[in-house]
Scaffold this motif. Structure first.
Motif, PDB file in Angstrom:
ATOM      1  N   MET A  13       0.834  -1.210   0.000  1.00  0.00           N
ATOM      2  CA  MET A  13       0.000   0.000   0.000  1.00  0.00           C
ATOM      3  C   MET A  13       0.869   1.260   0.000  1.00  0.00           C
ATOM      4  N   VAL A  14       1.967   1.230   0.725  1.00  0.00           N
ATOM      5  CA  VAL A  14       2.891   2.372   0.751  1.00  0.00           C
ATOM      6  C   VAL A  14       3.483   2.579  -0.640  1.00  0.00           C
ATOM      7  N   ALA A  15       3.855   1.487  -1.311  1.00  0.00           N
ATOM      8  CA  ALA A  15       4.398   1.602  -2.670  1.00  0.00           C
ATOM      9  C   ALA A  15       3.351   2.164  -3.624  1.00  0.00           C
ATOM     10  N   ILE A  16       2.124   1.706  -3.506  1.00  0.00           N
ATOM     11  CA  ILE A  16       1.040   2.227  -4.353  1.00  0.00           C
ATOM     12  C   ILE A  16       0.825   3.708  -4.074  1.00  0.00           C
ATOM     13  N   ALA A  17       0.732   4.072  -2.796  1.00  0.00           N
ATOM     14  CA  ALA A  17       0.503   5.479  -2.433  1.00  0.00           C
ATOM     15  C   ALA A  17       1.638   6.360  -2.933  1.00  0.00           C
ATOM     16  N   SER A  18       2.866   5.873  -2.832  1.00  0.00           N
ATOM     17  CA  SER A  18       4.014   6.637  -3.314  1.00  0.00           C
ATOM     18  C   SER A  18       3.901   6.876  -4.813  1.00  0.00           C
ATOM     19  N   GLY A  19       3.523   5.860  -5.554  1.00  0.00           N
ATOM     20  CA  GLY A  19       3.332   5.999  -6.989  1.00  0.00           C
ATOM     21  C   GLY A  19       2.209   6.955  -7.342  1.00  0.00           C
ATOM     22  N   VAL A  20       1.114   6.865  -6.604  1.00  0.00           N
ATOM     23  CA  VAL A  20      -0.027   7.758  -6.859  1.00  0.00           C
ATOM     24  C   VAL A  20       0.364   9.206  -6.576  1.00  0.00           C
ATOM     25  N   HIS A  21       1.051   9.434  -5.467  1.00  0.00           N
ATOM     26  CA  HIS A  21       1.469  10.805  -5.137  1.00  0.00           C
ATOM     27  C   HIS A  21       2.477  11.342  -6.149  1.00  0.00           C
ATOM     28  N   ALA A  22       3.347  10.472  -6.677  1.00  0.00           N
ATOM     29  CA  ALA A  22       4.303  10.911  -7.696  1.00  0.00           C
ATOM     30  C   ALA A  22       3.567  11.265  -8.997  1.00  0.00           C
ATOM     31  N   ALA A  23       2.558  10.483  -9.341  1.00  0.00           N
ATOM     32  CA  ALA A  23       1.806  10.722 -10.574  1.00  0.00           C
ATOM     33  C   ALA A  23       0.824  11.890 -10.451  1.00  0.00           C
ATOM     34  N   PHE A  24       0.306  12.096  -9.228  1.00  0.00           N
ATOM     35  CA  PHE A  24      -0.702  13.137  -8.997  1.00  0.00           C
ATOM     36  C   PHE A  24      -0.291  13.999  -7.815  1.00  0.00           C
ATOM     37  N   PRO A  25       0.733  14.823  -7.957  1.00  0.00           N
ATOM     38  CA  PRO A  25       1.220  15.616  -6.817  1.00  0.00           C
ATOM     39  C   PRO A  25       0.188  16.616  -6.292  1.00  0.00           C
ATOM     40  N   ALA A  26      -0.804  16.958  -7.103  1.00  0.00           N
ATOM     41  CA  ALA A  26      -1.823  17.898  -6.648  1.00  0.00           C
ATOM     42  C   ALA A  26      -2.676  17.308  -5.518  1.00  0.00           C
ATOM     43  N   LEU A  27      -2.689  15.998  -5.367  1.00  0.00           N
ATOM     44  CA  LEU A  27      -3.472  15.380  -4.278  1.00  0.00           C
ATOM     45  C   LEU A  27      -3.040  15.900  -2.909  1.00  0.00           C
ATOM     46  N   THR A  28      -1.754  16.164  -2.753  1.00  0.00           N
ATOM     47  CA  THR A  28      -1.252  16.557  -1.436  1.00  0.00           C
ATOM     48  C   THR A  28      -1.202  18.068  -1.249  1.00  0.00           C
ATOM     49  N   ARG A  29      -1.489  18.819  -2.274  1.00  0.00           N
ATOM     50  CA  ARG A  29      -1.505  20.289  -2.129  1.00  0.00           C
ATOM     51  C   ARG A  29      -2.851  20.726  -1.618  1.00  0.00           C
ATOM     52  N   ARG A  30      -2.903  21.096  -0.376  1.00  0.00           N
ATOM     53  CA  ARG A  30      -4.185  21.475   0.233  1.00  0.00           C
ATOM     54  C   ARG A  30      -4.131  22.916   0.675  1.00  0.00           C
TER      55      ARG A  30
END
Length: 184
Positions: A167-184
């Protein structure tokens, strides 16, 4: 309603649906009768990807769908019987763990390795949260001792750790592909 709020609602709905879908992925294990499930890991993945607030919202939506009577729990079980049994603590942990995982995962990081450390800490403490809540539920519902409730977690630690690493590997990949997810 702003486009940001609409996007957040869509993320919440999609992850609630993922949590429900992965309830039906249960692999029977030998004569013990306790299946290997992915739902607990998907709950943590939700927090790792969406962050604490949206992760909790997705978990609450999943439970709300369960309260309607749909089979949303592992193995296709319904929520109300699960709330009345020894799994009630784990269900409480399903609401708290995405908050813990998301809070830790969304801490500021100066580098990609720092982000990975945050995700790993989020995954680990999300899982620990589920175990602690589950043990407390077992103690209350079954009158188990603290030692017996803690021992009930032991057979699952290794496999759950592997699932959380994935799950950590998946989340890392998702955050790398979609960095806007973490910009709040």
């Amino acid at each position: 309603m702003s486009s940001s709020a609409i996007r957040d609602l869509a993320y919440i709905a999609v992850f609630a649906a993922l949590i429900i879908v992965f309830a039906f992925v249960a692999i029977p294990v030998g004569a013990a009768g306790v299946p290997i499930v992915l739902q607990n890991a998907i709950i943590i993945l939700t927090g790792l990807i969406l962050g604490g607030k949206r992760g909790v919202a997705a978990a609450l939506l999943f439970l709300l769908v369960g309260l309607i009577g749909l089979p949303v729990m592992a193995g296709g079980r319904q929520l109300l019987p699960a709330l009345a049994g020894p799994t009630v603590g784990y269900i409480v942990g399903y609401v708290i763990s995405p908050a813990v995982a998301g809070f830790l995962a969304y801490r500021p990081a100066a580098s990609r390795s720092g982000r990975l450390v945050n995700l790993a800490l989020g995954g680990a403490f999300g899982l620990i949260t589920q175990y602690v809540c589950g043990a407390i539920g077992l103690m209350i519902v079954t009158s188990m001792s603290l030692n017996a409730a803690a021992a009930a977690q032991l057979p699952f630690i290794l496999l759950d750790t592997v699932k959380i690493c994935i799950m950590v590997a998946i989340a890392s990949g998702v955050h790398a592909a979609f960095p806007a997810l973490t910009r709040r």
